[in-house]
Write a protein that holds these residues in place. Structure first.
Motif, PDB file in Angstrom:
ATOM      1  N   LYS A   1      29.720 -18.828 -98.053  1.00 54.09           N
ATOM      2  CA  LYS A   1      31.067 -18.736 -98.625  1.00 54.09           C
ATOM      3  C   LYS A   1      31.883 -20.007 -98.367  1.00 54.09           C
ATOM      4  O   LYS A   1      33.082 -19.980 -98.115  1.00 54.09           O
TER       5      LYS A   1
ATOM      6  N   ASP B   1      35.994 -13.334-103.176  1.00 53.47           N
ATOM      7  CA  ASP B   1      35.149 -14.480-103.524  1.00 53.47           C
ATOM      8  C   ASP B   1      34.862 -14.541-105.028  1.00 53.47           C
ATOM      9  O   ASP B   1      34.181 -15.437-105.493  1.00 53.47           O
TER      10      ASP B   1
ATOM     11  N   ALA C   1      32.988 -10.389 -94.235  1.00 55.00           N
ATOM     12  CA  ALA C   1      31.617 -10.645 -94.670  1.00 55.00           C
ATOM     13  C   ALA C   1      30.742  -9.408 -94.523  1.00 55.00           C
ATOM     14  O   ALA C   1      30.911  -8.638 -93.579  1.00 55.00           O
TER      15      ALA C   1
END
Lengths: 393, 151, 211
Positions: free
Chosen positions: A70, A353, A12
């Protein structure tokens, strides 16, 4: 490493960068939702304007959280359940306002004014192909939930999402999703895999019987969701029997079994439309993949999949079953982060992602365009109830 | 090759977004197009066959629909005929009619309807006429469905 | 002779409509290839022929014994219920390896299944004696015949005419490599059984009320 060791974190970005990224990705969606909800002009009365603003904020917040955190499943499931409940409130209130009751009369049917819903689509296809008629007492082009617009909605969503329809568009699925999430633990943990073929058996039988009798057999006899929308006025023993059957199926498949199993039993073990919609996964560009090297075979995804769309074999192959609704639960709960959204034809990139975001855009557009108007309508009715003591009028 | 495949795949993924947008923005026009291209209609078993004749009476009219024998592959042996009486306001206390549904100049059945109780009696003249399937309330009138045999 | 055949050709689609909900699940449930499916279809049609000929004999011997509406409803209601029970048995108990019935299989069921003729034959027979409108027409036609052989001939030629429509159905065997379809077929037999059970009970109730 134990399979229960801490979940590896996504790479992240820092919180500030994460927020900026999420805001940037949410902005286009906010614009699109605004377009869908207002269609260029703001509602005239203040109550509807306020309710539209609340709904808009809710939808925007849900999308932002999905992107920022997420995570997909819990935010989607919450919104999905809200949409189903709001749909039911809005639909029933509307019916009572127009007809005076939830019961659809023969007059409505003979006038072709029954709202068409997607669940009947697999039953109408064969007769439509052979006779060029739709075996449903609805309107082709006029009025609310007309046949043509529902078919277009279904075609568009099938192309864009495949069976993602069942977790992102279906306005009934939120009921068993909601009930399946009420208990923390399942009381019934083992369900024989053979029952996952039942929706196909129901589909085969109903498609044959509907084609041969030229009547929507599922709607008449089995659809549990008549309990939360509309049903035929009881004027004969046959209709009484039909009422008992659909009410029992609702209580069993949509309430009791989801509570006991923490699964979407109506969607995974009975719904013929769901089985039919699985075929759309074959043409849809999105799917879910499992990195078999990362997977520690803890079977958490198999045990928790709401629609029974994973088994040992499929996990071994690194794929979900054809019935996957792309709800995102397996992606979110995997302790190894071995499951990911994926675009067919691209390398499996666990941890990235991009595929999820590309899927989220069309999926959320469908959800907010369908659900947004339902939430607005239901909230308006609820505020009316608070202010005047009645939802109607 | 795999790069080309990826490019195509990502293009298709973006296309899904466009499909989603097009579905909502073009729903009405796509719907009309779908209906006109395929020529689909609502099944006459659901809403009655097309209206073939209307008999005018004082204050109300009798609407005779096409007898429906439509089956999946071919016509069925047994079918249905729908007769409507509208408007509700103009209906007499007792509707008593001889009806020639096949328009051969000979009466096929004699029907008596009580619009108040929505009950009807049938006397078949043509042997093709079997029985009354049911009487129904319309938005503005009454209807009866009769079961028929094919010629 | 030609009369029965033409009647069969004319009514074949309706016969197919009545038989398909039973035949399709059975063919899927057996999970065989196309050639073997034609053998199964042969068994089904053989059973159906037996049912037809039995009625031809009845039609000739007792001159339309089921003329009364209540008798008809009762008899065919019972046939529907029996058909439903066999379909349940087929879907849940009569299996080789693959189905839900494994969970509930017990020895008496095994003994019972060893004594039964092939299931497609049973289903064919029960479908053959079930009252579908074209069958009634053939029945009326056969009842008019003076000699038993004429009556039998009408039913036989009627059977031949209707059977032509069944020929494409075994092509579902093209998908027999999908094991899942076998399970779907067996479960579909159970779902169809529920339908026939309901239809049978309603017919019996109707017959009892009328009589």
């Amino acid at each position: 490493m134990s399979v229960f060791s801490p979940r590896p974190e996504m790479p992240a970005p820092s919180t500030a960068r994460g927020i900026v990224r999420a805001v940037l990705l949410t902005l286009p969606m906010l614009l699109l939702i605004a377009m869908m909800m207002t269609q260029g002009e703001l509602p005239k009365d203040s109550l509807t304007r306020a309710v539209t603003a609340i709904t808009y904020a809710l939808l925007g917040a849900v999308f932002f959280l999905m992107v920022y955190k997420k995570e997909t499943y819990k935010y989607r499931a919450a919104l999905f359940t809200i949409v189903a409940v709001c749909f039911s409130i809005a639909f029933i209130a509307n019916l009572v306002e127009m007809r005076g009751s939830m019961a659809v009369s023969r007059a409505d049917m003979l006038a072709g004014e029954t709202p068409f819903c997607h669940l009947v689509i697999p039953m109408v296809i064969i007769p439509a192909a052979f006779t060029r008629t739709i075996i449903f007492p609805g309107s082709l082009l006029e009025g609310f939930a007309n046949i043509a617009s529902m078919l277009i909605l279904w075609l568009g969503a099938s192309l864009a999402l495949g069976r993602g329809w069942c977790s992102w568009v279906c306005f009934f699925g939120g009921f068993d999703e909601g009930f399946s999430r009420l208990r923390k633990k399942a009381l019934i943990k083992k369900i024989a895999p053979v029952w996952t073929y039942l929706p196909w058996a129901v589909l085969l039988t109903l498609a044959l019987i509907s084609a041969l009798t030229l009547s929507p057999f599922y709607c008449e006899w089995l659809c549990p969701f008549k309990a939360v929308t509309e049903f035929e006025q009881i004027t004969s023993f046959k209709i009484l029997l039909q009422t008992i059957i659909f009410a029992s199926l609702f209580i069993l498949l949509v309430v009791i079994l989801p509570l006991l199993t923490r699964r979407r039993t109506q969607c995974g073990l009975f719904c013929p439309f769901a089985a039919f919609q699985s075929l759309a996964n074959k043409i849809n560009i999105f799917d879910l993949r499992i990195d078999t090297e990362k997977c520690k075979n803890c079977r958490l995804c198999v045990k928790d999949c709401p629609t029974f769309s994973l088994d040992e074999n499929s996990v071994g192959r690194g794929k979900t079953l054809m019935s996957c609704t792309k709800c995102g639960k397996c992606v979110d709960i995997c302790p190894q982060r071995a499951v990911t959204y994926h675009i067919k034809g691209t390398p499996v990139a666990v941890g990235s992602d991009t595929a999820r975001i590309l899927f989220l855009y069309p999926a959320f557009i469908f959800m907010s365009a369908i659900g947004g108007s339902m939430i607005v309508s239901a909230l308006t009715r609820i505020f009316k109830l608070i202010a005047t003591g009645s939802m109607i009028g | 090759m795999s790069r080309l495949k990826s490019v195509l795949a990502y293009t298709a993924a973006v296309l899904a977004l466009l499909i989603a947008l097009a579905t909502f923005t073009g729903m009405d026009s796509f719907g009309r197009k779908l209906v006109s291209v395929t020529g689909i209609k609502v099944s006459p078993w659901m809403i009655g066959g097309e209206v073939v004749s209307v008999i005018e009476h004082e204050g109300y009219q009798t609407v005779i629909h096409r007898p429906v024998f439509d089956g999946l592959f071919s016509e069925r042996k047994k079918g249905m005929l729908q007769i409507d009486w509208t408007p509700q306001q103009g209906l007499p206390a007792r509707v008593d009619e001889l009806i020639d549904f096949d328009r051969d100049g000979k009466d096929d059945f004699h029907i008596v309807l009580n619009p108040e109780s929505n009950k009807a009696g049938l006397e078949a003249i043509n042997p093709r006429v079997v029985s009354i399937e049911g009487c129904y309330t319309l938005k503005d009138g009454r209807a009866a469905r009769l079961s028929l045999y094919h010629d | 002779m030609l009369q029965g055949f033409i009647l069969g050709i004319a009514s074949g689609t309706a016969c197919l409509a009545y038989c398909a909900p039973v035949l399709v699940p059975v063919l899927l449930g057996e999970g065989k290839n196309i050639q073997r499916n034609y053998v199964i279809l042969g068994q089904y049609l053989g059973g159906r022929l037996c049912g037809y000929l039995l009625f031809a004999l009845l039609a000739w011997a007792v001159r339309f014994p089921l003329s009364g509406l209540q008798d008809r409803e009762l008899v065919f209601g019972v046939v529907y219920v029996v058909l439903a029970l066999f379909l349940v048995y087929y879907g849940l108990f009569n299996h080789r390896a693959l189905c839900a019935g494994q969970i509930i299989e017990q020895r008496p069921i095994k003994r019972f299944s060893n004594r039964l003729p092939p299931m497609p034959l049973v289903f064919g027979f029960l479908s053959g004696v079930t009252l579908c409108p074209p069958f009634l027409l053939a029945f009326t036609e056969a009842a008019d015949k003076v000699a038993v052989w004429q009556s039998l001939l009408v039913f036989f030629t009627f059977f031949l005419g209707t059977s032509l429509y069944f020929l494409p159905i075994p092509l579902v065997g093209a998908f027999n490599r999908f094991d899942a379809l076998q399970k779907v077929g067996k479960l579909a037999a159970v779902v169809v059984a529920v339908y026939y059970l309901y239809a049978g009970l309603i017919k019996i109730a109707g017959g009892v009320i009328v009589s």
